[in-house]
Design a protein around this motif. Structure first.
Motif, PDB file in Angstrom:
ATOM      1  N   GLY A  94      25.995  51.395  30.668  1.00 27.04           N
ATOM      2  CA  GLY A  94      24.951  52.190  31.305  1.00 27.04           C
ATOM      3  C   GLY A  94      23.593  51.729  30.839  1.00 27.04           C
ATOM      4  N   GLN A  95      22.590  51.958  31.681  1.00 28.84           N
ATOM      5  CA  GLN A  95      21.236  51.630  31.265  1.00 28.84           C
ATOM      6  C   GLN A  95      20.271  52.627  31.874  1.00 28.84           C
ATOM      7  OE1 GLN A  95      20.027  47.524  31.845  1.00 28.84           O
ATOM      8  NE2 GLN A  95      18.275  47.758  30.487  1.00 28.84           N
ATOM      9  N   VAL A  96      19.283  53.029  31.087  1.00 24.91           N
ATOM     10  CA  VAL A  96      18.256  53.941  31.584  1.00 24.91           C
ATOM     11  C   VAL A  96      16.908  53.235  31.530  1.00 24.91           C
ATOM     12  CG1 VAL A  96      19.515  56.044  30.981  1.00 24.91           C
ATOM     13  CG2 VAL A  96      18.030  55.007  29.284  1.00 24.91           C
ATOM     14  N   PHE A  97      16.111  53.407  32.575  1.00 19.94           N
ATOM     15  CA  PHE A  97      14.810  52.743  32.668  1.00 19.94           C
ATOM     16  C   PHE A  97      13.711  53.766  32.925  1.00 19.94           C
ATOM     17  CE2 PHE A  97      17.772  49.586  34.253  1.00 19.94           C
ATOM     18  CZ  PHE A  97      17.307  48.393  33.740  1.00 19.94           C
ATOM     19  N   PHE A  98      12.604  53.601  32.250  1.00 18.18           N
ATOM     20  CA  PHE A  98      11.380  54.282  32.645  1.00 18.18           C
ATOM     21  C   PHE A  98      10.647  53.315  33.563  1.00 18.18           C
ATOM     22  CE2 PHE A  98       6.812  54.808  31.920  1.00 18.18           C
ATOM     23  CZ  PHE A  98       6.661  56.117  32.359  1.00 18.18           C
ATOM     24  N   LEU A  99      10.460  53.689  34.823  1.00 21.46           N
ATOM     25  CA  LEU A  99       9.903  52.736  35.788  1.00 21.46           C
ATOM     26  C   LEU A  99       8.399  52.849  35.964  1.00 21.46           C
ATOM     27  CD1 LEU A  99      12.443  52.823  38.749  1.00 21.46           C
ATOM     28  CD2 LEU A  99      12.121  51.005  37.085  1.00 21.46           C
ATOM     29  N   CYS A 143      14.928  55.219  36.535  1.00 14.51           N
ATOM     30  CA  CYS A 143      16.225  54.999  37.170  1.00 14.51           C
ATOM     31  C   CYS A 143      17.295  54.790  36.111  1.00 14.51           C
ATOM     32  CB  CYS A 143      16.186  53.872  38.182  1.00 14.51           C
ATOM     33  SG  CYS A 143      16.150  52.247  37.470  1.00 14.51           S
ATOM     34  N   TYR A 144      18.529  55.154  36.476  1.00 12.58           N
ATOM     35  CA  TYR A 144      19.577  55.345  35.485  1.00 12.58           C
ATOM     36  C   TYR A 144      20.909  54.917  36.091  1.00 12.58           C
ATOM     37  CZ  TYR A 144      15.735  58.507  34.417  1.00 12.58           C
ATOM     38  OH  TYR A 144      14.483  59.021  34.204  1.00 12.58           O
ATOM     39  N   GLY A 145      21.572  53.938  35.501  1.00  9.50           N
ATOM     40  CA  GLY A 145      22.815  53.450  36.085  1.00  9.50           C
ATOM     41  C   GLY A 145      23.998  53.545  35.139  1.00  9.50           C
ATOM     42  N   ILE A 146      25.169  53.791  35.719  1.00  8.06           N
ATOM     43  CA  ILE A 146      26.420  53.700  34.956  1.00  8.06           C
ATOM     44  C   ILE A 146      27.400  52.883  35.792  1.00  8.06           C
ATOM     45  CG2 ILE A 146      28.472  54.927  34.129  1.00  8.06           C
ATOM     46  CD1 ILE A 146      26.732  57.268  33.409  1.00  8.06           C
ATOM     47  N   GLY A 147      27.969  51.848  35.190  1.00  7.90           N
ATOM     48  CA  GLY A 147      29.025  51.098  35.850  1.00  7.90           C
ATOM     49  C   GLY A 147      30.340  51.837  35.654  1.00  7.90           C
ATOM     50  N   VAL A 148      30.833  52.459  36.714  1.00 15.73           N
ATOM     51  CA  VAL A 148      32.005  53.322  36.566  1.00 15.73           C
ATOM     52  C   VAL A 148      33.259  52.490  36.291  1.00 15.73           C
ATOM     53  CG1 VAL A 148      33.444  55.066  37.685  1.00 15.73           C
ATOM     54  CG2 VAL A 148      30.966  55.099  38.027  1.00 15.73           C
ATOM     55  N   GLY A 149      33.458  51.456  37.103  1.00 15.78           N
ATOM     56  CA  GLY A 149      34.617  50.594  36.888  1.00 15.78           C
ATOM     57  C   GLY A 149      34.534  49.869  35.547  1.00 15.78           C
ATOM     58  N   ARG A 150      33.320  49.477  35.182  1.00 17.73           N
ATOM     59  CA  ARG A 150      33.144  48.784  33.914  1.00 17.73           C
ATOM     60  C   ARG A 150      33.415  49.731  32.748  1.00 17.73           C
ATOM     61  NH1 ARG A 150      27.730  45.437  32.494  1.00 17.73           N
ATOM     62  NH2 ARG A 150      28.429  43.989  34.095  1.00 17.73           N
ATOM     63  N   THR A 151      33.078  50.999  32.924  1.00 20.47           N
ATOM     64  CA  THR A 151      33.379  51.981  31.885  1.00 20.47           C
ATOM     65  C   THR A 151      34.889  52.070  31.675  1.00 20.47           C
ATOM     66  OG1 THR A 151      31.394  53.239  32.416  1.00 20.47           O
ATOM     67  CG2 THR A 151      33.122  54.401  31.207  1.00 20.47           C
ATOM     68  N   MET A 152      35.627  52.073  32.782  1.00 22.42           N
ATOM     69  CA  MET A 152      37.090  52.090  32.687  1.00 22.42           C
ATOM     70  C   MET A 152      37.585  50.840  31.952  1.00 22.42           C
ATOM     71  SD  MET A 152      39.931  52.457  35.727  1.00 22.42           S
ATOM     72  CE  MET A 152      39.414  51.096  36.755  1.00 22.42           C
ATOM     73  N   ALA A 153      37.076  49.683  32.348  1.00 20.85           N
ATOM     74  CA  ALA A 153      37.498  48.429  31.705  1.00 20.85           C
ATOM     75  C   ALA A 153      37.120  48.422  30.223  1.00 20.85           C
ATOM     76  CB  ALA A 153      36.873  47.233  32.419  1.00 20.85           C
ATOM     77  N   ALA A 154      35.938  48.941  29.919  1.00 23.19           N
ATOM     78  CA  ALA A 154      35.477  48.957  28.526  1.00 23.19           C
ATOM     79  C   ALA A 154      36.383  49.854  27.681  1.00 23.19           C
ATOM     80  CB  ALA A 154      34.031  49.442  28.459  1.00 23.19           C
TER      81      ALA A 154
END
Length: 573
Positions: free
Chosen positions: A410-415, A441-452
């Motif tokens: 996941g990554q969070v950004f102040f834009l 803006c704020y992202g989470i890789g859902v599939g990547r979280t599962m893989a991780a």
RNA sequence: CGGGAUGUAGCCUAGUGGCUAAGGCGCCUGCUUUGGGAGCAGGAGACCGAAGGUUCGAGUCCUUCUAUCCCGACCA
């Protein structure tokens, strides 16, 4: 779910092209299958885990007043032209035309669409703040997809966007999301670190990455041994003691003939000087403008730091022709003095601890010796343009930095107003004055979280799912499928566990004991309720905890309670 | 995009230019078996990545294409 009816096939062997544990094990456990490079089918087991991760995300965001929407995967080019990214995003953006020959892309991210959506619906400070998110399939045409779901081209992502009246309010939203992410990954049962991160092409000036710690991680993290400081190696800073040498300014510049010596190694050999006395001059194209970056010969330039120092959108090594035009020499002889074109020169601060250095002469087959960086080079900017290294001093305390591998989930950004300004996403403040909305803006890789989760929790036998995101919480394993008393008891437990609210599978396949136990270990149900004929005679069944491998015998009448409390314990760890 | 490797059944593999392409896993039938991926017997399943070429003869040699993987470059 009855495994006899479940759409599931497990494999003893890994597919030839799978390399990492998560890819191998999720394939062997019948969770994912590759359709084509970087693009996967999610089979029922995987989809169950995905939905559990999504449910945790939704709960944590909804209770912080974020609102879920769904935006299209197909996006028109005009929005991207408006933000300026149609030209900057590069081939990773999958572009195509419709029947009318209009340009579209498959969304790799949704800043453009959400900004457009918000500007059409928000006019007043009274409507702010607002935070919108979606969980959706993204497409990025990665040059090299790899490691199964870890770096796919098509992948499921949660992306959220905050809209506030000013920087101060926006930073509160950022903080709220930072806390939400911490809660989400904690609930998923992952060991992770939130680290300072570079902002890259998405822009803005503050960012954190959530990194799941695993040996196979693609990212390097530096973390303080004493305090909480942690940063991506691209971003990490350390305390450097830079002292001007005593004999500074005493050397004399002279030109030496160095035929064919282009690389740092060749020059150190030729001149018999150590690499730290070399000045490495790198020509970059930064937002299409050539810029020289100077670092010590034994160090690497840090493009992320260069980018953020200049507030640039894109940093690429210059092509050969540009280098020749700028320096007036073949590649390999660039230097900060006598450049043919008057370009910006960025000087890494560590050069100032040296004198009598060597650099290219901007003349093919010649170098300059006796350079004193402070005396001879006219910098556009002096700063930290290299990487931090493990063992160096923490910028916040007395500790030293240690290195870890991480998977960015996941990554969070102040834009700031980067997108709202470019796209006229404004509001009227209290005084009727028009101002750009401040975004994050704020992202989470859902599939990547599962893989991780798999990368972090597995052994030679299979996956050890954290209980909160396991496809099933428990499995009932009747070992002798030909014995009625075994099957009857298994069925009874199956209904009782389901009635107790436990997500349970029953392995009612007509298979032998070893087969079922191996499959259960591979798929990684957190708890196995093992029912064997001989144990029943003693009024006992067995509970196996997958994460520890611990097996214990319990009385038949206690089994459901034992499973319930054991599961509660696993979920709270 | 540079470097390297690999395409043989759903999966993993074998296959000096020479008979009808071999084995294991998995699948189907029957019998047997049931606490750590059982055994026996029978069966189905492959235009050997594609197209050209060399040859009496090509899974095997050559050329081109294509796909996949690894390293690098690249990457909200």
């Amino acid at each position: 779910m009855r495994l006899s009816r479940y759409f599931l096939r497990t494999y003893k062997e890994a597919p030839r092209d799978a390399q990492t544990p998560s890819h191998i094990l999720m394939h062997r456990a019948g969770m994912i299958q590759k359709l084509t490079s970087g693009i996967y089918n999610y089979l029922p087991l995987a989809w169950k885990t995905i939905k559990k991760i999504e449910a945790i995300i939704r709960e944590e965001l909804d209770r912080r007043d974020c609102q879920e929407v769904l935006m299209p995967a197909v996006q028109p080019s005009d929005l991207w032209e408006e933000s300026g990214r149609w030209n900057y995003y590069g081939p990773e953006l999958l572009r195509f035309k419709d029947r009318k020959n209009a340009d579209y892309c498959l969304g790799p991210t949704h800043e453009e669409v959400i900004t457009d959506m918000v500007r059409r619906n928000i006019n007043s400070y009274k409507q702010l703040p607002v935070n919108l998110y979606q969980i959706q399939t993204k497409f990025r045409d990665e040059i090299r997809p790899r490691f199964g779901l870890m770096r796919g081209r098509e992948f499921i992502m949660k992306d959220a966007y905050s809209f506030d009246t000013d920087d101060e309010e926006s930073k509160k939203s950022y903080q709220k999301m930072y806390e939400a992410y911490t809660d989400i990954f904690t609930r998923c049962g992952l060991r992770f670190k939130a680290v300072d991160a570079a902002t890259g092409a998405i822009g803005g000036d503050m960012s954190h990455e959530f990194q799941v710690l695993a040996e196979t991680g693609e990212d390097e993290i530096l973390s303080c041994s004493k305090c909480k400081y942690a940063a991506n190696v691209e971003k990490a800073v350390t305390v450097r003691d830079i002292k001007k040498p005593a004999d500074a300014g005493k050397c004399e510049v002279s030109e030496v003939h160095t035929p064919g010596a282009k690389t740092i190694d060749e020059i150190t050999d030729f001149l018999k000087k150590s690499a730290d006395h070399m000045i490495k001059t790198l020509i970059y194209l930064i937002d299409d403008e050539p810029v020289a970056v100077l670092v010590r010969g034994d160090l690497e330039a840090n493009e992320a730091k260069v980018q953020s120092s200049l507030g640039a959108s894109a940093v690429f090594p210059a092509d050969e022709e540009t280098v020749k035009n700028v320096t007036g020499a073949e590649v390999g002889f660039a230097g900060p003095l006598n450049l043919k074109e008057d370009i910006k020169i960025l000087v890494d601060e560590q050069l100032y601890a040296y004198t009598d250095m060597v650099c290219g002469a901007n003349k093919t087959d010649y170098h300059l010796t006796g350079i004193d960086p402070e005396r001879d080079i006219k910098p556009f900017k002096v700063g930290d343009f290299t990487f931090a290294h493990p063992g160096e001093k923490c910028p916040h305390c007395e500790g030293t930095l240690e290195s870890y591998r991480g998977i960015e989930v996941g990554q969070v950004f102040f834009l700031g107003d980067k997108y709202s300004k470019a796209m006229n996403c404004n509001y009227l403040d209290r005084n009727g004055k028009e101002k750009p909305i401040v975004m994050g803006c704020y992202g989470i890789g859902v599939g990547r979280t599962m893989a991780a989760a798999v990368e972090q929790n597995h052994d030679e036998y299979g996956i050890k799912w954290p209980a909160a995101i396991a496809p099933f919480e428990a499995v009932v394993l009747p070992l002798q499928s030909n014995k009625e008393e075994v099957m009857d008891l298994a069925e009874k437990f199956y209904s009782e566990l389901q009635a107790a609210g436990i997500d349970t599978a029953i392995d009612d396949r007509k298979e032998r004991a070893g087969f079922k136990m191996n499959d259960a270990d591979l798929i990684g149900y957190p708890l196995q309720l093992i029912i064997g004929a001989k144990m029943i005679e003693q009024g006992l069944v067995e509970i196996k905890e997958r994460s520890t491998g611990e097996k214990r015998e319990v009385k038949i009448e206690d089994a459901v309670n034992e499973i319930t409390s054991n599961l509660a314990k696993l979920k709270n760890q």
